[in-house]
Design a protein around this motif. Structure first.
Motif, short mmCIF file in Angstrom:
data_model
loop_
_atom_site.label_atom_id
_atom_site.label_comp_id
_atom_site.label_asym_id
_atom_site.label_seq_id
_atom_site.Cartn_x
_atom_site.Cartn_y
_atom_site.Cartn_z
N UNK A 245 1.04 -1.12 0.04
CA UNK A 245 0.12 -0.04 0.06
C UNK A 245 0.71 0.79 -0.19
N UNK A 246 1.75 1.55 1.00
CA UNK A 246 2.46 2.35 0.53
C UNK A 246 3.91 2.37 -0.60
N UNK A 247 3.79 1.39 -1.23
CA UNK A 247 4.72 1.65 -2.27
C UNK A 247 3.80 2.23 -3.53
N UNK A 248 2.60 1.58 -3.17
CA UNK A 248 1.20 2.43 -4.79
C UNK A 248 1.03 3.48 -4.43
N UNK A 249 1.50 4.52 -2.71
CA UNK A 249 1.27 6.02 -2.29
C UNK A 249 2.53 6.75 -3.34
N UNK A 250 3.56 5.90 -3.24
CA UNK A 250 4.84 6.51 -3.28
C UNK A 250 5.33 6.55 -4.73
N UNK A 251 4.29 5.73 -5.06
CA UNK A 251 4.24 5.94 -6.76
C UNK A 251 3.77 6.58 -7.43
N UNK B 235 3.92 12.01 -6.90
CA UNK B 235 4.91 10.02 -6.40
C UNK B 235 6.28 10.70 -5.34
N UNK B 236 6.51 10.46 -4.46
CA UNK B 236 7.13 10.62 -3.71
C UNK B 236 8.57 9.56 -3.24
N UNK B 237 9.62 10.07 -4.17
CA UNK B 237 11.02 9.13 -3.86
C UNK B 237 11.15 8.06 -2.61
N UNK B 238 10.84 8.87 -1.16
CA UNK B 238 11.65 8.21 0.07
C UNK B 238 10.63 7.37 -0.04
N UNK B 239 9.09 7.39 0.60
CA UNK B 239 8.12 6.25 0.19
C UNK B 239 8.39 5.32 -0.03
N UNK C 112 15.69 5.10 -9.19
CA UNK C 112 13.95 5.87 -8.61
C UNK C 112 15.32 7.20 -7.85
N UNK C 113 16.63 6.28 -7.09
CA UNK C 113 16.66 7.79 -6.54
C UNK C 113 17.96 8.26 -6.74
#
Length: 701
Positions: free
Chosen positions: A39-45, A48-52, A186-187
């Motif tokens: 779930x957190x990975x989907x939110x980060x993608x 977008x939120x690179x650290x998350x 990504x980073x």
């Protein structure tokens, strides 16, 4: 003559340490962490939120590894929900690609298109490896599985690496560089990182595919099906088996066959074990007797033309009816224990040529049950396994009275009197633990809780009571003797049946040829040494929960001063010791009716579900002059187990030889009849099996 090796392989962990099981809360937590990571990975993608995105992807991989290491059951639950490892891995990489496409400049699709193509190539190779792996597995699935037989003529080889045969593990390992490369991209926003990771994954996949393809070359395959069947026929002709043990059942029922391995091995002639399920080959305890597994009926029927004359059956199963079709073999039902339960006089026993029982009580039981077993077909042979049970040597000599509580399981019929675990188990254990002079050995039936969840819950509560009682006791604890580790290592070496980690059935067949002479004697010495060292390693005051293969039930008999059990075969076997025993009455019957209904209770102290009689029972054990059932136990042992002379093993062997003779006579009669028919046909006379033309449309005259 083959000699038994009757112990299973030792466990790597300390045998004195109880097994630890994860509870539902731990499993739910582990699964919840993986769901939360996705779930957190989907939110980060999507943000977008690179650290998350980075943290969630790393957490997802860590949770995946933890589940594979400690929570395999949760992985099965995910797979049943159509979220297996392939779906999870694709989703993880897909979310990384979505994150890449949503980061930074417009028209980045063209920059990352090669990475997406490389990722698709990785998954295509994964599918190819799986397809080839299935083909390799089929070439290594033989129609006959063996143990203790030389199979060098079948061109067998070690199994391919386990990683290549397990799609979930393989995808995680081979895909990890690609996932790591995408994370780095990504980073850092450097596509070269993702390309490098994908290149490593592609190389690993190509190498794995090549290793499996080599296994499909004609010179690298094991013998084909017909070649294996021809080899099996030749082995039967060379070994010329005379008597066999036939067994079919579930994984938890292997103990039913294991108890007959030693008596079988001590017989004259050439014994063999015939199994039907492939997994049972390794579940079977170590033995020097040749073992053959014949999964298909067509392969099983090859026994008809062998020298095998007698098969003994320790249990009934659906597949038993298949082998009973073979007319050249005589069949005897020996059961895996005797008790007053209805399962001990099953009507299915009518299918066998003879029913072999321990003593007169079982003969009477069949007569009273009226299930169609004729008295002439019942043969008393005693219980050959009970030679290992030591006789009564007087009241407890030390500071503690050892009590063995060995309840049976709940059974299939829902009868509350089957097991005492649900209605009386906790009360019995509390009453025993309340006596400071009691040392409790708790050995539940392996199937406890398999049908009734209440039995499983009660069993867990009983274990908690015992562990809590141990925490409250104090006293010197002897160090684990060096002899215990030494004996364990010897048993592991002598009785190992599983082979190396990752071995498949073909590799285990190759690794388990005919045993060397003298191995059985070495195992017997190591087993006796392990047993002594194990009990010596335990404090005299410590209660024990016994669930492992060792120490065996009879070893617990020899350490116990008293048995508390249910109406089961455990009672009959314990009577060989002459020691006091008690039976929990959870049937709802009065004590008088309970004793009448179950003759094995005749010499027992009957305990009510509230366990009120436990203090008096313990007093009678410690003071034999108060034991009112000593004479009754000796009389009952004679009725249940038969006379001590001749020994049960000798009576068992005599029954086998007599049935073998009957089989030979039957074969001779059939051969004579067929010869007469053949001569009659040659002379132009009508044969017994001439064809008749059908009369009328329905085939009736």
């Amino acid at each position: 003559m083959p000699v038994p090796l009757f112990l299973r392989p030792s466990q790597a962990r300390d045998p004195r340490r109880p097994a630890v099981r994860s509870g539902p809360a731990v499993k739910a937590l582990a699964g919840g962490l993986l769901v939360a990571a996705f779930t957190a990975q989907a939110l980060g993608a999507l943000l977008p939120d690179v650290p998350l995105l980075l943290a969630a992807t790393a957490g997802s991989l860590a949770a995946e590894g933890a589940l594979y290491r400690w929570q395999r059951g949760m992985l099965s639950l995910f797979a049943k929900s159509h979220a297996d490892v392939t779906v999870r891995h694709v989703l993880r990489d897909l979310l990384l690609v979505v994150g890449l496409l949503r980061l930074g400049e417009q028209h980045r699709e063209t920059v990352y298109a090669p990475l997406v193509a490389g990722l698709l190539a990785c998954y295509a190779l994964h599918c190819a490896i799986q397809a080839v792996s299935v083909l390799v597995r089929r070439t290594r699935t033989l129609p006959v599985v063996t143990r203790n037989i030389d199979v060098s003529a079948l061109r067998l080889s070690p199994a391919p690496p386990a990683l290549l045969r397990r799609p979930g593990h393989r995808l995680l390992v081979f895909g990890l560089p690609a996932t790591g490369g995408l994370l780095a991209t990504v980073a850092t926003d450097l596509p070269v990182c993702g390309a490098a990771g994908l290149a490593v994954s592609l190389l690993l996949s190509l190498a794995g595919l090549g290793v499996l393809l080599v296994r499909l070359l004609p010179g690298r395959r094991p013998a084909g099906e017909q070649e294996v069947l021809d080899w099996f026929d030749a082995w039967l002709a060379a070994y010329r088996p005379t008597v066999g043990l036939y067994f079919s059942g579930g994984a938890s029922s292997a103990y039913q066959a294991n108890m007959w391995l030693e008596p079988l091995a001590k017989l004259g002639g050439r014994p063999v074990v015939v199994l039907r399920e492939r997994f049972m080959v390794q579940k079977l305890a170590a033995t020097d007797v040749p073992v053959v597994c014949l999964p298909k009926v067509s392969t099983l029927m090859r026994l008809e033309h062998s020298t095998l004359e007698v098969l003994i059956h320790p249990s009934n199963s659906g597949k038993t009816s298949q082998v009973l079709r073979i007319p050249t073999i005589r069949h005897a039902f020996v059961n895996h224990g005797e008790s007053d339960k209805l399962s001990s006089c099953n009507p299915y026993a009518k299918a066998y040529d003879e029913v072999w029982v321990a003593g007169p009580a079982a003969r009477e039981r069949y007569a009273l049950a009226e299930v169609g077993i004729e008295d002439k077909d019942v043969v008393e042979i005693g219980r050959p396994q009970l030679d290992a049970v030591l006789p009564y040597a007087g009241p407890p000599a030390g500071a503690f009275t050892t009590v063995l509580y060995a309840p049976t399981w709940e059974g299939w019929d829902g009868n509350p009197g089957n097991t005492s675990v649900v209605a009386a188990g906790e009360n019995l254990v509390r009453a025993l633990l309340a006596d400071p002079g009691v040392r409790l050995l708790y050995k539940p039936h392996p199937l406890t809780g398999s049908v009734d969840p209440r039995a499983r819950a009660a069993d867990l509560r009983i274990r908690q009571l015992i562990r809590a009682a141990n925490r409250e006791r104090s006293g010197p604890r002897p160090p684990a003797p060096a002899e215990l580790a030494s004996w364990s290592a010897q048993l592991e070496r002598l009785t190992a049946t599983a082979g190396r980690a990752g071995a498949d059935q073909v590799e285990r067949m190759l690794a388990q040829p005919a045993p060397e002479p003298g191995r059985a004697a070495a195992v017997a010495r190591a087993a006796a040494g392990w047993d002594e060292a194990y009990w010596a390693s335990l404090p005299a005051w410590e209660h024990r929960i016994v669930t492992e293969a060792r120490p065996a039930l009879y070893s617990c008999f020899n350490r116990a001063d008293l048995l508390i059990s249910d109406v089961s075969s455990v009672i009959s076997d314990f009577l060989a010791s002459g020691k006091p025993y008690a039976v929990a009455n959870t049937s709802g019957l009065s004590e008088e009716a309970f004793r009448v209904a179950f003759p094995t209770v005749a010499a027992a102290t009957v305990l009510t579900p509230d366990a009120a009689g436990v203090p008096g029972l313990l007093e009678a054990v410690r003071q034999p002059e108060k034991d009112a059932f000593a004479a009754a136990r000796a009389e009952l042992a004679l009725r249940l187990l038969g006379p001590a002379e001749p020994p049960a093993q000798e009576r068992f062997g005599a029954a086998v030889e007599r049935l073998r003779a009957a089989a030979r006579e039957h074969r001779a009669r059939m051969a004579g009849r067929l010869g007469a028919e053949s001569r009659g046909r040659a002379a132009g006379l009508p044969g017994q099996r001439r064809e008749q033309a059908p009369a009328g449309p329905a085939g009736r005259g």
